[in-house]
Write an enzyme that holds these catalytic residues in place. Structure first.
Site, PDB file in Angstrom:
ATOM      1  N   GLU A 129       5.973  -3.839  -1.565  1.00  0.00           N
ATOM      2  CA  GLU A 129       4.842  -3.193  -1.410  1.00  0.00           C
ATOM      3  C   GLU A 129       3.451  -4.068  -1.292  1.00  0.00           C
ATOM      4  O   GLU A 129       2.589  -4.140  -0.596  1.00  0.00           O
ATOM      5  CB  GLU A 129       4.606  -1.951  -2.181  1.00  0.00           C
ATOM      6  CG  GLU A 129       5.526  -0.747  -1.953  1.00  0.00           C
ATOM      7  CD  GLU A 129       5.329   0.120  -0.508  1.00  0.00           C
ATOM      8  OE1 GLU A 129       5.091  -0.522   0.457  1.00  0.00           O
ATOM      9  OE2 GLU A 129       5.204   1.304  -0.875  1.00  0.00           O
ATOM     10  N   THR A 182      -1.460   0.117   5.570  1.00  0.00           N
ATOM     11  CA  THR A 182      -2.252   0.552   4.478  1.00  0.00           C
ATOM     12  C   THR A 182      -3.129  -0.485   3.877  1.00  0.00           C
ATOM     13  O   THR A 182      -4.276  -0.143   3.249  1.00  0.00           O
ATOM     14  CB  THR A 182      -0.924   0.445   3.242  1.00  0.00           C
ATOM     15  OG1 THR A 182      -0.104   1.522   3.765  1.00  0.00           O
ATOM     16  CG2 THR A 182      -1.483   0.786   2.055  1.00  0.00           C
TER      17      THR A 182
HETATM   18  N1  HSE Z   1      -0.981   4.974  -2.699  1.00  0.00           N
HETATM   19  C1  HSE Z   1      -1.133   4.261  -1.535  1.00  0.00           C
HETATM   20  C2  HSE Z   1      -2.498   4.271  -0.745  1.00  0.00           C
HETATM   21  C3  HSE Z   1       0.123   4.678  -0.612  1.00  0.00           C
HETATM   22  O1  HSE Z   1      -2.987   5.300  -0.597  1.00  0.00           O
HETATM   23  O2  HSE Z   1      -2.795   3.132  -0.270  1.00  0.00           O
HETATM   24  C4  HSE Z   1       0.195   3.744   0.772  1.00  0.00           C
HETATM   25  O3  HSE Z   1       1.435   4.201   1.031  1.00  0.00           O
END
Ligand code: HSE
Length: 308
Positions: A129, A182
């Site tokens: 991530e 993201t």
């Molecule tokens: N918590 C993360 C965000 C999740 O909102 O950026 C991304 O999938």
């Protein structure tokens, strides 16, 4: 074991108020991934079946990043070949990179003989991530690995809590076919929030956790409100307000952005209501040129599954 094929579910993260600290998997869609040991001590990605550009270079692919880190931590006992069938579209908001990262962590651990524990797997998966969004967050990878409703009360040290949730809680996903990365959706967030908003948000997080554990639907509904990320990110999602309004009018307990969007999720009591919510959201896009996909699912109690 020399080869393993796994299914990794999509996930809803944030769950409205719990930015970076809450998530759950759904039953579909998901990625299928095959991992095979190889003698050459290198990670190679030989196939990615996806319409979007996903790198085959193991240093740039999230599954490659995670696999390399795990094998290096074990002094490279072997290499791994990875084949990926992406069922989850990248930039969808339902944990596409999280699924590939979690699948790699889980499968490589099996090939290594289950040397790593739960928290270590989540930590390795977070590296995937981080490589794509620039942030270490576990709210997709932890539920994809562990299944169920997962709370992450802290990152340093990492803490994972499985939350009880009512068994007739169903999730509707409505995914407009636009892509939001993201990384971009994080960059537009305000870096500071007011004390007033902070109090509001942590009240909602506490309310949602209590509502889930006590099976108090009214409390769940009141708590599914995000005053931090949604006001900014919703501007990127075509007809967000109408989708949310129609979902709630059709009986959803609440509706917000899934992860960093563009998918929206709604929670409902019972599958029938969740289906009505799906129809109501689909109607909003009836005359639009933007395509969409929608799903209705229970909150999946299981994360990664072995297919063979
Ligand atoms: N918590 C993360 C965000 C999740 O909102 O950026 C991304 O999938």
């Amino acid at each position: 074991m020399d080869e393993i094929k796994v299914f990794v579910p999509a996930t809803v993260s944030n769950v409205a108020c719990g930015f970076d600290i809450m998530g759950f998997p759904i039953e579909e869609p998901g990625d299928e991934m095959i991992f095979r040991k190889r003698e050459e001590k290198e990670v190679v990605i030989t196939h990615v079946d996806c319409n979007e550009e996903i790198p085959l270079d193991a240093r740039k692919n999230v599954a490659g990043v995670v696999s390399r880190a795990m094998l290096e931590a074990q002094e490279l006992p072997f290499g791994v070949e990875i084949r990926i069938n992406k069922g989850i579209r990248p930039g969808s908001g339902i944990g596409s990179s999280g699924a590939s990262s979690a699948g790699a962590a889980w499968a490589v651990n099996r090939l290594l003989g289950d040397v790593f524990g739960e928290k270590e797997l989540v930590s390795f998966a977070m590296l995937g991530e981080q490589s794509i969004s620039g942030a270490l967050h576990a709210d997709n990878v932890a539920p994809a690995l562990l299944g169920g409703f997962i709370l992450i009360p802290g990152y340093d040290p990492l803490e994972l809590v499985r939350l009880h949730f009512p068994s007739d809680l169903y999730c509707t996903i409505f995914h407009p076919q636009v892509e939001i990365r993201t990384k971009d959706a994080r960059e537009i967030l305000k870096k500071e929030i007011s004390l007033r908003d902070a109090v509001h948000q942590w009240g909602n997080v506490a309310g949602l956790v209590a509502g889930l554990m006590q099976e108090d639907y009214a409390l769940i509904a009141r708590s599914m409100e995000d005053v931090v990320a949604e006001p900014v990110r919703s501007l990127l999602i075509p007809s967000f307000d109408a989708l949310k309004r129609e979902a709630t009018a059709a009986g959803a307990l609440g509706c917000s952005i899934s992860g960093s969007g563009p998918a929206l999720f709604a929670l409902s009591r019972g599958r029938e209501t969740a289906e009505q919510v799906r129809s109501a959201m689909e109607k909003v896009y009836e005359d639009k040129e933007i395509g969409w996909k929608s799903y209705v699912s229970a909150i999946a109690g299981e994360g990664v599954k072995i297919l063979s």
